[in-house]
Design a protein around this motif. Structure first.
Motif, mmCIF file in Angstrom:
data_model
loop_
_atom_site.group_PDB
_atom_site.id
_atom_site.type_symbol
_atom_site.label_atom_id
_atom_site.label_comp_id
_atom_site.label_asym_id
_atom_site.label_seq_id
_atom_site.Cartn_x
_atom_site.Cartn_y
_atom_site.Cartn_z
ATOM 1 N N ARG A 125 0.841 -1.043 0.028
ATOM 2 C CA ARG A 125 0.009 -0.121 -0.017
ATOM 3 C C ARG A 125 1.179 1.249 0.072
ATOM 4 O O ARG A 125 0.538 2.056 -0.917
ATOM 5 C CB ARG A 125 -0.661 0.124 1.095
ATOM 6 N N GLU A 131 -1.088 -4.960 2.390
ATOM 7 C CA GLU A 131 -2.548 -5.127 2.450
ATOM 8 C C GLU A 131 -2.956 -6.421 1.761
ATOM 9 O O GLU A 131 -2.154 -6.868 0.804
ATOM 10 C CB GLU A 131 -3.285 -4.028 1.857
ATOM 11 N N GLY A 135 -7.889 -4.885 0.362
ATOM 12 C CA GLY A 135 -7.348 -3.862 0.742
ATOM 13 C C GLY A 135 -7.303 -3.496 2.205
ATOM 14 O O GLY A 135 -7.034 -2.320 2.816
ATOM 15 N N MET A 136 -7.441 -4.530 2.988
ATOM 16 C CA MET A 136 -7.304 -4.543 4.349
ATOM 17 C C MET A 136 -5.743 -4.729 4.736
ATOM 18 O O MET A 136 -4.895 -5.541 4.318
ATOM 19 C CB MET A 136 -8.081 -5.671 5.051
ATOM 20 N N GLU A 137 -5.200 -3.708 5.682
ATOM 21 C CA GLU A 137 -3.835 -3.804 6.071
ATOM 22 C C GLU A 137 -3.519 -5.285 6.623
ATOM 23 O O GLU A 137 -4.306 -5.725 7.506
ATOM 24 C CB GLU A 137 -3.647 -2.802 7.085
ATOM 25 N N ILE A 138 -2.461 -5.485 6.422
ATOM 26 C CA ILE A 138 -1.703 -6.802 7.298
ATOM 27 C C ILE A 138 -0.798 -6.346 8.164
ATOM 28 O O ILE A 138 0.275 -5.778 7.930
ATOM 29 C CB ILE A 138 -1.115 -7.828 6.310
ATOM 30 N N PRO B 10 -12.318 -4.220 12.471
ATOM 31 C CA PRO B 10 -11.292 -4.160 11.648
ATOM 32 C C PRO B 10 -11.210 -2.824 10.869
ATOM 33 O O PRO B 10 -10.299 -2.911 9.831
ATOM 34 C CB PRO B 10 -11.638 -5.457 10.972
ATOM 35 N N ASP B 11 -11.813 -2.037 11.069
ATOM 36 C CA ASP B 11 -12.051 -0.654 10.333
ATOM 37 C C ASP B 11 -10.684 -0.168 10.491
ATOM 38 O O ASP B 11 -10.117 0.569 9.308
ATOM 39 C CB ASP B 11 -12.985 0.258 11.089
ATOM 40 N N PHE B 13 -8.008 -1.321 9.714
ATOM 41 C CA PHE B 13 -6.959 -1.905 8.475
ATOM 42 C C PHE B 13 -7.529 -1.591 7.125
ATOM 43 O O PHE B 13 -6.858 -1.830 6.443
ATOM 44 C CB PHE B 13 -7.074 -3.453 8.483
ATOM 45 N N LEU B 14 -8.602 -0.469 7.120
ATOM 46 C CA LEU B 14 -9.024 -0.114 5.989
ATOM 47 C C LEU B 14 -8.144 0.811 5.271
ATOM 48 O O LEU B 14 -7.084 1.185 5.907
ATOM 49 C CB LEU B 14 -10.318 0.534 6.332
ATOM 50 N N ARG B 15 -8.199 0.990 3.896
ATOM 51 C CA ARG B 15 -7.294 2.026 3.071
ATOM 52 C C ARG B 15 -7.285 3.368 3.879
ATOM 53 O O ARG B 15 -6.249 4.140 4.082
ATOM 54 C CB ARG B 15 -7.322 1.881 1.896
ATOM 55 N N PHE B 78 -13.630 -11.926 9.959
ATOM 56 C CA PHE B 78 -12.249 -11.198 9.449
ATOM 57 C C PHE B 78 -11.179 -12.607 8.892
ATOM 58 O O PHE B 78 -10.653 -12.959 10.154
ATOM 59 C CB PHE B 78 -11.594 -10.166 10.241
ATOM 60 N N PHE B 171 -16.513 -4.499 4.993
ATOM 61 C CA PHE B 171 -16.245 -3.805 6.081
ATOM 62 C C PHE B 171 -16.498 -2.407 6.455
ATOM 63 O O PHE B 171 -16.104 -1.868 7.566
ATOM 64 C CB PHE B 171 -14.688 -4.181 6.241
#
Lengths: 188, 188
Positions: A125, A131, A135-138, B10-11, B13-15, B78, B171
């Motif tokens: 990202r 991610e 698009g969810m961060e790791i 998990p919000d 982790f969103l972009r 998730f 999400f």
């Protein structure tokens, strides 16, 4: 008084949970602790509908944790890259009560590595953030699991023990559990 | 005093987590609450090693929860059949503090159904118990997720709202979140 240790983990889902509980309790005793297993409340669930039974177990487990002086959680990855959510919940519960939280995992790879293996796609990202396909961060902090779990262990004065158990002892291996007991006995 | 709601989920982790936080906070305000997002602590993490940064975030989030009067958790599955473990941890933390715990999921299927789809094999252990390929029991209580999570919501006086959001809003969909706010405003 013998300190009581709540034994959190997916051990309750094993074929012979009470035998697994017995093994853990014997080890607890050897280190000067009394082990308390989630199923110890001896609820009479026979007459209850499934939903009511589930809620009764939850209430009993909360009560058992409140009656303990520390918690040792098995955080071996369970159906995904992370620990069982029931175990995570119980770690949070114990942490808020001020109990020392110890944890062990029988899979020693770190959380980022496991998540990368689990998701379909890994992409950058930014320079520092990766991610998945949604698009969810790791999370990429070099920790054993989600930062709230590892943070609770660290901040509470506990320890997290990582150990690679053989695949057939993934949820039953007790070397890392025993190391938690040794550390707890030393520190408390 | 405006009640403060911790916005677990998990919000983070969103972009665009801060944009997602803003949307939730605006809704909170419309219902008479102040929303508190996990990233609100404004930590200066730049100089920290990854591990230290992760632990600092954990400490800040614990502090934020202690400063709230209720919690609304997004428990949308998730990376596996269950909620994010960080969210599960925070639900346990809030529950132990006596906070009302509300939760919502944007995937309405029940936990047993999702777990059956996730595991490789489902077989009967006894008349009432099913297990996966590792011999680990599959919870079968007709609940939305692990019984500790659902139990915390029920026992704390909160509500769990299930709603099937479109896949592209898995999400980010806020219908069920808004319903939690409506119920919290009504009940508190």
């Amino acid at each position: 008084m013998t300190p009581r240790v709540y034994l959190a983990g997916p051990d309750v889902f094993l074929r012979e949970p009470m035998a697994a509980a017995e093994r853990k309790k014997e080890l607890c005793q050897a280190y000067g602790f009394e082990g308390v297993f989630p199923l110890d409340a001896e609820l009479d669930l026979g007459a209850l509908e499934p939903r009511a039974a589930g809620l009764a177990i939850s209430r009993a487990n909360e009560r058992l944790i409140r009656d303990c002086q520390l918690l040792i959680a098995q955080v071996t990855p369970f159906r995904g890259p992370s620990a069982d959510v029931g175990t995570a919940f119980e770690m949070g519960f114990a942490r808020a009560l001020g109990l020392p939280v110890y944890a062990y995992t029988n899979v020693a790879s770190d959380f980022t590595t496991r998540t990368r293996e689990f998701v379909r796609t890994v992409r950058a990202r930014t320079n520092r953030v990766i991610e998945d396909q949604d698009g969810m961060e790791i999370e990429n902090f070099g920790l054993a699991d989600n930062l709230m779990l590892v943070g609770a262990v660290e901040h509470s004065g506990g320890k997290l023990v990582s150990f690679d158990a053989p695949a057939n002892a993934r949820f039953t291996g007790l070397e890392a559990f025993q190391e938690c007991l040794r550390l707890a006995k030393r520190d408390l």
